[in-house]
Enzyme design. Structure first.
Site, PDB file in Angstrom:
ATOM      1  N   GLU A 100      20.215  46.477   0.697  1.00  0.00           N
ATOM      2  CA  GLU A 100      19.629  47.502  -0.157  1.00  0.00           C
ATOM      3  C   GLU A 100      18.111  47.473  -0.049  1.00  0.00           C
ATOM      4  O   GLU A 100      17.516  46.432   0.204  1.00  0.00           O
ATOM      5  CB  GLU A 100      20.007  47.256  -1.619  1.00  0.00           C
ATOM      6  CG  GLU A 100      21.424  47.690  -1.929  1.00  0.00           C
ATOM      7  CD  GLU A 100      21.872  47.236  -3.306  1.00  0.00           C
ATOM      8  OE1 GLU A 100      22.363  48.086  -4.051  1.00  0.00           O
ATOM      9  OE2 GLU A 100      21.744  46.054  -3.625  1.00  0.00           O
ATOM     10  N   CYS A 115      10.373  48.390  -1.491  1.00  0.00           N
ATOM     11  CA  CYS A 115      10.811  47.011  -1.684  1.00  0.00           C
ATOM     12  C   CYS A 115      11.955  46.788  -0.687  1.00  0.00           C
ATOM     13  O   CYS A 115      12.998  47.447  -0.773  1.00  0.00           O
ATOM     14  CB  CYS A 115      11.285  46.837  -3.127  1.00  0.00           C
ATOM     15  SG  CYS A 115      12.029  45.235  -3.443  1.00  0.00           S
ATOM     16  N   CYS A 122      21.719  36.077  -0.048  1.00  0.00           N
ATOM     17  CA  CYS A 122      20.687  35.036  -0.135  1.00  0.00           C
ATOM     18  C   CYS A 122      21.338  33.699  -0.448  1.00  0.00           C
ATOM     19  O   CYS A 122      22.290  33.630  -1.230  1.00  0.00           O
ATOM     20  CB  CYS A 122      19.681  35.399  -1.227  1.00  0.00           C
ATOM     21  SG  CYS A 122      18.328  34.203  -1.344  1.00  0.00           S
ATOM     22  N   CYS A 126      19.448  31.914  -7.210  1.00  0.00           N
ATOM     23  CA  CYS A 126      18.807  31.901  -8.534  1.00  0.00           C
ATOM     24  C   CYS A 126      19.760  32.559  -9.539  1.00  0.00           C
ATOM     25  O   CYS A 126      20.280  33.651  -9.265  1.00  0.00           O
ATOM     26  CB  CYS A 126      17.483  32.667  -8.494  1.00  0.00           C
ATOM     27  SG  CYS A 126      16.385  32.094  -7.195  1.00  0.00           S
ATOM     28  N   CYS A 129      19.502  36.355 -10.610  1.00  0.00           N
ATOM     29  CA  CYS A 129      19.393  37.363  -9.553  1.00  0.00           C
ATOM     30  C   CYS A 129      20.768  37.752  -9.002  1.00  0.00           C
ATOM     31  O   CYS A 129      21.561  36.880  -8.626  1.00  0.00           O
ATOM     32  CB  CYS A 129      18.505  36.810  -8.448  1.00  0.00           C
ATOM     33  SG  CYS A 129      18.547  37.787  -6.938  1.00  0.00           S
ATOM     34  N   GLU A 170      15.485  35.421   1.076  1.00  0.00           N
ATOM     35  CA  GLU A 170      14.266  34.602   1.060  1.00  0.00           C
ATOM     36  C   GLU A 170      13.564  34.824   2.405  1.00  0.00           C
ATOM     37  O   GLU A 170      14.008  34.286   3.435  1.00  0.00           O
ATOM     38  CB  GLU A 170      14.650  33.129   0.848  1.00  0.00           C
ATOM     39  CG  GLU A 170      13.545  32.129   1.124  1.00  0.00           C
ATOM     40  CD  GLU A 170      12.216  32.449   0.451  1.00  0.00           C
ATOM     41  OE1 GLU A 170      12.146  32.368  -0.771  1.00  0.00           O
ATOM     42  OE2 GLU A 170      11.240  32.779   1.167  1.00  0.00           O
ATOM     43  N   LEU A 223       7.686  31.505  -9.498  1.00  0.00           N
ATOM     44  CA  LEU A 223       7.528  30.185 -10.122  1.00  0.00           C
ATOM     45  C   LEU A 223       8.552  30.039 -11.263  1.00  0.00           C
ATOM     46  O   LEU A 223       9.317  29.086 -11.299  1.00  0.00           O
ATOM     47  CB  LEU A 223       6.092  30.033 -10.634  1.00  0.00           C
ATOM     48  CG  LEU A 223       5.704  28.613 -11.011  1.00  0.00           C
ATOM     49  CD1 LEU A 223       5.636  27.720  -9.787  1.00  0.00           C
ATOM     50  CD2 LEU A 223       4.361  28.586 -11.734  1.00  0.00           C
ATOM     51  N   HIS A 224       8.522  30.949 -12.200  1.00  0.00           N
ATOM     52  CA  HIS A 224       9.494  31.081 -13.285  1.00  0.00           C
ATOM     53  C   HIS A 224       9.546  29.932 -14.285  1.00  0.00           C
ATOM     54  O   HIS A 224      10.236  30.051 -15.307  1.00  0.00           O
ATOM     55  CB  HIS A 224      10.905  31.356 -12.747  1.00  0.00           C
ATOM     56  CG  HIS A 224      10.986  32.573 -11.875  1.00  0.00           C
ATOM     57  ND1 HIS A 224      10.311  33.735 -12.161  1.00  0.00           N
ATOM     58  CD2 HIS A 224      11.647  32.808 -10.712  1.00  0.00           C
ATOM     59  CE1 HIS A 224      10.550  34.630 -11.212  1.00  0.00           C
ATOM     60  NE2 HIS A 224      11.353  34.094 -10.326  1.00  0.00           N
ATOM     61  N   CYS A 345      14.024  44.529 -10.409  1.00  0.00           N
ATOM     62  CA  CYS A 345      13.951  43.159  -9.874  1.00  0.00           C
ATOM     63  C   CYS A 345      15.195  42.359 -10.207  1.00  0.00           C
ATOM     64  O   CYS A 345      15.635  42.323 -11.347  1.00  0.00           O
ATOM     65  CB  CYS A 345      12.766  42.442 -10.500  1.00  0.00           C
ATOM     66  SG  CYS A 345      11.284  42.813  -9.648  1.00  0.00           S
TER      67      CYS A 345
HETATM   68  S1  SF4 Z   1      15.540  35.745  -6.554  1.00  0.00           S
HETATM   69 FE1  SF4 Z   1      15.115  35.868  -4.356  1.00  0.00          FE
HETATM   70  S2  SF4 Z   1      15.433  33.767  -3.671  1.00  0.00           S
HETATM   71 FE2  SF4 Z   1      16.436  33.881  -5.660  1.00  0.00          FE
HETATM   72  S3  SF4 Z   1      18.579  34.429  -5.185  1.00  0.00           S
HETATM   73 FE3  SF4 Z   1      17.459  36.346  -5.531  1.00  0.00          FE
HETATM   74  S4  SF4 Z   1      16.849  37.040  -3.491  1.00  0.00           S
HETATM   75 FE4  SF4 Z   1      17.363  34.860  -3.337  1.00  0.00          FE
END
Ligand code: SF4
Length: 353
Positions: A100, A115, A122, A126, A129, A170, A223-224, A345
């Protein structure tokens, strides 16, 4: 019947090749090199969608291209339009994998930002996500990365002026193809390095390698959390790369490029939005040339087992105020786009309606 008679021949895609690759391609076919320049210009400057539109090639030449190549490595599978003019594209690659990308209207700049994805799925995982829940499928090649931008331009006939490597994947774990794509975006698509941002979950050796390329692109780091323990929950790659090593690589990046870093910080209620975390964050980044972007969390169907919810706006504002005062850095709250079509996001998950 020979085995290879059953194999489907995957034709090479032309969109996303470099100028030099076009020159060697025409040489290979036995055409004069200016033909390569013509095809290059149709693809990168005029955003054509078919070989038939390349009207300065004769019919025989166009027929040859149709028989031996395909124009784009991506086929549009689905397109969704948000109330705020954001467009989410779902592309199918020639091997059947899906990715996407999102086109956003930048209010105030009267321009569009893309974007884009660098991997299908990935591996980082995370918990906030949606891409992380898909798992890793494959690394994209440079053509597939760059053609997401060209595909948006072909579709809308409007120029993209900013690119963020912030879609699926990533980027630093697909280093060579992403680097090749960055050069293509600069030199062939015509978007300056200062209008390109690469967002990473934080892979220190690759951040240093990128710094040594001395590109003028912006580095954004997810960073989060200001502490190792919370970061390991939110960005699992932190179990491998500790906070000191990550911060060291960010200083290295700034010193090599003199480009201010963007720190990304998703706001999660009760997990990383407390005032003491704001103060801890201010301490951590005190000597770093950076800007902090607070991101209100966009809900997803998480499979990670980590319960997550969005920090209320009053808490985000308070966090911003304390962080700004203590760190004396610029802190912004990200204006979210495309939430109604799951294009914001962390929401990209290749869901076909
Ligand atoms: S935030 Fe980025 S690094 Fe983390 S799972 Fe999603 S796509 Fe991957």
């Amino acid at each position: 019947m020979e085995n290879n008679e059953h194999q489907t021949i995957i034709k090479r895609a032309l969109s996303g090749l470099s100028e030099a690759e076009f020159t060697s391609l025409t040489k290979h076919v036995g055409w004069p090199s200016f033909k390569g320049n013509q095809i290059y210009s149709w693809i990168y400057k005029k955003w054509v969608s078919s070989f038939d539109e390349m009207t300065d090639l004769n019919l025989k030449e166009r027929q040859y291209l149709k028989e031996n190549y395909i124009l784009s490595p991506l086929t549009l599978s689905e397109k969704q339009l948000s109330k705020d003019k954001t467009i989410k594209y779902l592309w199918r690659m020639n091997d059947g994998n899906l990715i996407e990308s999102v086109r956003m209207f930048m209010e105030g700049h009267d321009s569009y930002s893309a974007c884009i994805s660098s991997q299908a799925g990935c591996a980082i995982g995370c918990p906030f996500c949606a891409t992380g829940t898909v798992g890793f499928k494959k690394n994209l090649n440079a053509n597939e990365i760059v053609d997401q931008i060209l595909g948006m331009q072909r579709d809308t006939k409007e120029r993209i002026s900013n690119v963020v490597f912030m879609g699926q994947g990533e980027p630093l774990l697909n280093y060579n193809e992403v680097l090749k794509a960055i050069h293509l975006v600069k030199d062939s698509v015509g978007i300056g390095a200062r209008h390109i941002t690469l967002s990473t979950s934080g892979i220190p050796p690759q951040i240093k390698k990128l710094a040594d390329e001395k590109l003028q692109i912006t580095l954004a780091v997810s960073l989060h959390a200001p502490d190792q323990k919370t970061r390991e929950i939110l960005v699992p790659v932190a179990r491998k790369y500790k906070m000191d090593e990550l911060m060291g690589s960010l200083h290295y990046y700034y010193n090599a490029t003199k480009r201010r870093i963007t720190i990304e910080y998703v706001m999660l209620e009760g997990i990383n939005d407390q005032i003491d975390k704001a103060k801890q964050l201010a301490d951590l980044i005190r000597d770093l040339h950076c800007h902090i972007n607070l991101i209100p969390y966009n809900p997803i169907d998480s499979l990670s087992g980590v319960e997550l919810s969005r920090s209320p706006m009053n808490k985000i504002n308070k966090f911003k105020e304390v962080l700004e005062k203590t760190s004396r850095k610029k802190v912004t709250i990200r204006h979210e786009r495309g939430i109604d079509i799951n294009a914001a996001c962390g929401q990209l998950a290749n869901k076909v309606r």
